[in-house]
Every structure is written in structure tokens, then in C-alpha cells.
Design a protein around this motif. Structure first.
Motif, PDB file in Angstrom:
ATOM      1  N   ILE A 122       0.827  -1.204   0.000  1.00  0.00           N
ATOM      2  CA  ILE A 122       0.000   0.000   0.000  1.00  0.00           C
ATOM      3  C   ILE A 122       0.867   1.263   0.000  1.00  0.00           C
ATOM      4  O   ILE A 122       0.533   2.256  -0.653  1.00  0.00           O
ATOM      5  N   LEU A 123       1.997   1.220   0.684  1.00  0.00           N
ATOM      6  CA  LEU A 123       2.827   2.411   0.841  1.00  0.00           C
ATOM      7  C   LEU A 123       3.802   2.647  -0.302  1.00  0.00           C
ATOM      8  O   LEU A 123       4.185   3.797  -0.548  1.00  0.00           O
ATOM      9  N   THR A 124       4.230   1.622  -0.985  1.00  0.00           N
ATOM     10  CA  THR A 124       5.268   1.805  -1.989  1.00  0.00           C
ATOM     11  C   THR A 124       4.742   2.569  -3.198  1.00  0.00           C
ATOM     12  O   THR A 124       3.578   2.447  -3.580  1.00  0.00           O
ATOM     13  N   GLY A 125       5.624   3.365  -3.802  1.00  0.00           N
ATOM     14  CA  GLY A 125       5.278   4.107  -5.006  1.00  0.00           C
ATOM     15  C   GLY A 125       6.032   3.607  -6.207  1.00  0.00           C
ATOM     16  O   GLY A 125       6.289   4.352  -7.159  1.00  0.00           O
ATOM     17  N   ASP A 126       6.368   2.328  -6.202  1.00  0.00           N
ATOM     18  CA  ASP A 126       7.204   1.723  -7.238  1.00  0.00           C
ATOM     19  C   ASP A 126       6.617   0.362  -7.602  1.00  0.00           C
ATOM     20  O   ASP A 126       6.332  -0.449  -6.723  1.00  0.00           O
ATOM     21  N   LEU A 127       6.424   0.099  -8.888  1.00  0.00           N
ATOM     22  CA  LEU A 127       5.759  -1.137  -9.315  1.00  0.00           C
ATOM     23  C   LEU A 127       6.557  -2.382  -8.967  1.00  0.00           C
ATOM     24  O   LEU A 127       5.984  -3.403  -8.575  1.00  0.00           O
ATOM     25  N   PHE A 128       7.887  -2.335  -9.109  1.00  0.00           N
ATOM     26  CA  PHE A 128       8.663  -3.532  -8.793  1.00  0.00           C
ATOM     27  C   PHE A 128       8.599  -3.841  -7.306  1.00  0.00           C
ATOM     28  O   PHE A 128       8.439  -5.001  -6.913  1.00  0.00           O
ATOM     29  N   ASN A 129       8.721  -2.827  -6.482  1.00  0.00           N
ATOM     30  CA  ASN A 129       8.648  -3.074  -5.045  1.00  0.00           C
ATOM     31  C   ASN A 129       7.232  -3.430  -4.611  1.00  0.00           C
ATOM     32  O   ASN A 129       7.047  -4.134  -3.614  1.00  0.00           O
ATOM     33  N   PHE A 130       6.223  -2.969  -5.366  1.00  0.00           N
ATOM     34  CA  PHE A 130       4.868  -3.458  -5.120  1.00  0.00           C
ATOM     35  C   PHE A 130       4.818  -4.965  -5.333  1.00  0.00           C
ATOM     36  O   PHE A 130       4.233  -5.702  -4.521  1.00  0.00           O
TER      37      PHE A 130
END
Length: 505
Positions: A122-130
Motif C-alpha cells: 500500500i505504501l510503496t510508489g514503485d511497481l517492482f517493489n509493489f
């Protein structure tokens, strides 16, 4: 606010998971199960208040160059989802403690690890880390779904693993294609690039397809409807409030960040939303267990929530976010009511339950209110949720809006008939004469005659009471939630603050 504090919302659940493994104490495990979602929920309330004056808070992990660093970002929509997932997790954990399921080895640690993945996604703003955090969320679920070790749950766990591994692989491929086509997987950078075309649009389409499967939207819903009801009620409540909703959160975030207005293929999402509403509502007629019916209602709920993305207007997004709040609360509440019934009477099957309304009056009240909420009747949050979606659909020019209104109304009518059938077969009818005190699903216990002292313990109904009461409270006083979802929708469509906070443009 110091933006680096956002990292604590992931670090603390991860630390708690490790401590649960290292310190073998049942009391300590229960403290962690209650403390972690309570802490994140309290932090989410603080963020909701903060975002009234500071729309976006972002932190680049390790101080790397913005755009290359791993960003942790919070806005109103993020804070709302953190609060919802924490609330449903906390209440589900209260139920698991009440039934003793938390006593299985490593269950508390696995739940805390799953929450780490949820909060990170929910907090990440990066697709890979999502993708990374989604895997942290899903991997513990492979064990939790088969936690009792019964053959049925082990079989269900195998199907759950296969589907999620396939969709995770597809998600990773899509993220790789996004990077190859657009040169970044940072959502703020993607927003600054404008609407993607060609290879970039195709790559994002793969990502969204994988997320639709994970969300359980029709016609990709079969795995969810088969696997979730064959876990325990407490685990099903936990999964229902976390897994599919994280996928829906990501769909909202990606579509609004990258497109901002309905793309050329928006009709595909409209079709999936309509099919999900109708198939989920209609499929309840073919089930013989209450939680199977509710699993298909989850699919119907996914369709309603997708309408916000399908229309991609501020009004539709606000209505979709409101409906997501309602659906998470109501579905978890109903599942926990049935969990209390199953714990006491050993089954959730239509053939083995009858006349519960005369024996279990409080459970019957909670069940009626929960079913009313799914249909969209007062005095529950479901009424405002469906009114909001209908209002957003009628504001759309052309025939598409009226098709959506028709789907919502027809789906509600079908759901009413299916849920009426569920009520008649379990809570209505002649009083039960016998029951199985352990679990009729395992076949280990023989039927025994029901005596007057056989009643659902009050402690088992406390979690469901909290959630259903919240649904009624939202009906009575919807303004605070309407204000929050309105701010969330405005923040999703206006990328200026998001881009400025993450990459400084």
C-alpha cells in the motif's frame, strides 16, 4: 512530519514477525497480533488528519536520487487503506484468538509477515517493489490457508499456490515490460510522462490483468470462490480484507496515476465489472454452504468497486472507495458471524442448519444487518455505497452509464433473492434437533442431540458486532467517510502534489 517515519509502518510488523518466532510465548504472540494492526491503524488515523493540510508525504529509502530510490508514499487513499486493512486484521485476529487458531505453530508470525507485505504494498510508489511486497503478503498465506492440516485445506492450498504463482509471474513480466518500454517503474515518474501508448500501454495492460486475477474479478474468480470458503472463517475474513483489496488498491492507483481519464480500452473494465456483479450475485443460488455464497458476493463486490476505475471520474472514484470501505467491513462481519455459528454447531451447510433465528437471536440480528448491507438496504453502509455508484454512473454521458445502473440494480435484486435463500435455509425453518460439536466438514464428530444450553458464546460474536455496528454507524453518519473518500478521489486524479512529493517536480 518526518517522512522517514513511514518506514516504521513496515519495519514494525516485520520485526514483530521475527520476535514471534524467536520468543515462544502464547501471551506474547497475542500481544503482537493485537498491537501491530492497532499501531498501524492509529498511525493511519494520524495520516488522515495530516493529509488535510499536507496532501502527500513521501520518503526515498536510503536517500538515493528521487526517481531511482525506493519511494514510500502516503496520501489520503493510502491512509484510508492502511486504516481499513488494520481494522479488519485486528478484528479477525480477535476472532482467531477466541477460537484458539492462533495457537498453531507459527500462525502469529505468518499473519504478521502477511501484514508486512500488505502495508508495504500500500505504501510503496514503485511497481517492482509493489510486486516484492505482494509476494511477502502471499507467501505466508500458502501456509495459513492449510493451517489445520486437513486434506481438504491442503488441496485448496495447492490450488491457491498455483494460481498465485502464475499471476505473480505474469505481474513480474508485466513490470519488466513496463521498465523496458518506459524506462521506469516509479509511479510518480510514470505520471509525469503522460498517457502511455504502444508497448508501454501493452505492458501496463499485462500488469492490470494480473491484478484483476488476484482481485478475483469475473471471469477469473473461480480460484477465489473455491479456495477461500475452505479455509477457516477467521482466515477467510483475514484474506477477504487483505488480498483482493490490495490488488484493487493497486488497480486504482495505477489507472489514475498513468491515465487520469478513461483509456481507449476502458470498456473492457466496464465489461469485467458488469460480469463480476451479475455472476457473483447469481452464483450464490448454486451453493450449499453460507460461506460459499459469501465468496461469490465478494466477486460481486469486486465488480462494484471496479466501477470507479471504469468511469474514472472524481465522483466515481469517491463512490468506489466508499463502496470498498463498506464491502470490507460488511464481508468480514458476515464471515465472522458464520465463523461463530460453525464453531458452535460444527457446520455452515444449508442441509445441517435450521431455525437459528429462534436459538441465536443476536447472531440473527447481525446476519440480517450484514445481508441488508450487501443488498444495499437501510440501515447499513451498503445503501450509501450503491447510491453513490448509481449517481456516478448516471452522470456519465451516453448509454454506458445506464448499462452500469442496470447492472447494479439487477445485481442487487439477484443478491437479495440469493441471500434470502441463504437466510431461509439456515436461520429460518424448524429448530435443529442435532448438531456436530467439532466440525462436520471433517467428518470426525458424530451428531448429538441439541440441548437448551447449546448457544454461541458471546465472545465469538464480539468481532462481528464491532464490524456490523460500524456499518450501521456509517449509515447514520456518512459525512466523515464521504469527505475522506472525496479527498482521496481528488488526490488520485490530481498528480501534481504526488509528483512533487516523490521526485520534486
Amino acid at each position: 512530519m518526518n517522512s522517514s517515519l513511514l518506514l516504521l509502518l513496515v519495519a514494525i510488523p516485520l520485526l514483530a514477525s521475527a520476535l514471534s518466532v524467536l520468543i515462544t510465548s502464547r501471551t506474547f504472540d497475542r500481544i503482537l497480533l493485537f498491537a501491530v494492526p492497532s499501531f498501524v491503524g492509529a498511525a493511519a488515523i494520524g495520516l488522515l488528519i495530516l493529509h488535510r493540510t499536507e496532501p502527500v508525504v513521501a520518503h526515498s529509502v536510503g536517500g538515493y536520487i528521487p526517481g531511482l530510490a525506493i519511494p514510500f508514499v502516503s496520501d489520503t487513499f493510502t491512509a484510508l487503506m492502511l486504516l481499513l486493512t488494520s481494522l479488519t486484521s485486528l478484528v479477525s485476529c480477535i476472532f482467531l484468538v477466541s477460537t484458539g487458531e492462533d495457537q498453531y505453530r507459527f500462525v502469529p508470525a505468518l499473519i504478521l509477515m502477511m501484514l508486512t507485505g500488505v502495508y508495504g504494498a500500500i505504501l510503496t510508489g514503485d511497481l517492482f517493489n509493489f510486486f516484492v511486497f505482494v509476494e511477502v503478503m502471499v507467501l505466508p498465506a500458502y501456509a495459513l490457508i492449510a493451517v489445520t492440516g486437513t486434506w481438504r485445506r491442503l488441496g485448496v492450498g495447492r490450488m491457491f499456490v498455483m494460481v498465485n504463482l502464475l499471476t505473480s509471474t505474469l505481474l513480474l513480466i508485466g513490470v519488466g515490460f513496463v521498465y523496458g518500454a518506459l524506462g521506469t517503474v516509479n509511479l510518480a515518474v510514470l505520471a509525469s510522462l503522460g498517457t502511455p501508448t504502444g508497448q508501454g500501454a501493452l505492458a501496463l495492460g499485462i500488469v492490470l490483468f494480473a491484478l484483476l486475477v488476484k482481485a478475483g474479478g469475473a471471469p477469473f474468480h473461480g480460484w477465489l470462490a473455491r479456495s477461500y470458503p475452505n479455509t477457516s472463517a477467521g482466515m477467510m475474513s483475514l484474506f477477504a480484507g487483505l488480498h483482493s483489496k490490495v490488488a484493487l488498491y493497486a488497480i486504482y492507483r495505477i489507472c489514475t496515476t498513468v491515465y487520469g481519464e478513461p483509456p481507449a480500452w476502458a470498456n473492457a473494465i466496464v465489461a469485467i465489472a458488469v460480469v463480476s456483479i451479475l455472476v457473483g450475485s447469481l452464483s450464490g443460488f448454486g451453493q450449499n454452504r453460507v460461506r460459499n455464497v459469501l465468496a461469490f458476493q465478494m466477486t460481486s463486490g469486486v465488480g462494484h468497486i471496479l466501477l470507479g476505475v471504469a468511469l474514472l471520474t472524481a465522483q466515481a472514484l469517491a463512490a468506489g472507495a466508499f463502496y470498498m470501505v463498506h464491502h470490507m467491513i460488511t464481508m468480514a462481519g458476515l464471515l465472522l458471524v458464520m465463523g461463530a455459528v460453525e464453531q458452535t454447531y460444527g457446520t455452515g451447510s444449508f442441509k445441517k442448519l435450521s431455525g437459528l433465528a429462534s436459538r441465536e437471536k443476536w447472531a440473527a440480528v447481525l446476519m440480517v444487518l450484514g445481508l441488508f448491507s450487501l443488498i444495499g438496504l437501510p440501515p447499513t453502509s451498503g445503501m450509501w455505497g450503491k447510491i453513490g455508484l448509481i449517481s456516478a454512473a448516471t452522470a456519465v454521458e451516453g448509454a454506458a452509464g445506464w448499462w452500469l445502473v442496470s447492472a447494479i440494480v439487477i445485481g442487487s435484486l439477484i443478491s437479495m433473492l440469493a441471500l434470502q435463500n441463504t437466510w431461509r435455509n439456515t436461520f429460518w425453518g424448524a429448530p435443529m434437533q442435532s448438531y456436530r460439536p467439532d466440525s462436520a466438514e471433517t467428518g470426525r464428530a458424530a451428531s448429538v442431540a441439541i440441548t437448551d444450553d447449546v448457544r454461541i458464546p458471546g465472545r465469538l460474536l464480539v468481532p462481528a458486532t464491532i464490524l456490523i455496528a460500524l456499518s450501521v454507524a456509517i449509515f447514520v453518519w456518512p459525512e466523515p467517510l464521504l469527505e475522506i473518500t472525496g479527498r482521496a478521489a481528488a488526490g488520485l486524479l490530481d498528480h501534481t502534489e504526488y509528483i512533487e512529493a516523490v521526485i520534486g517536480r
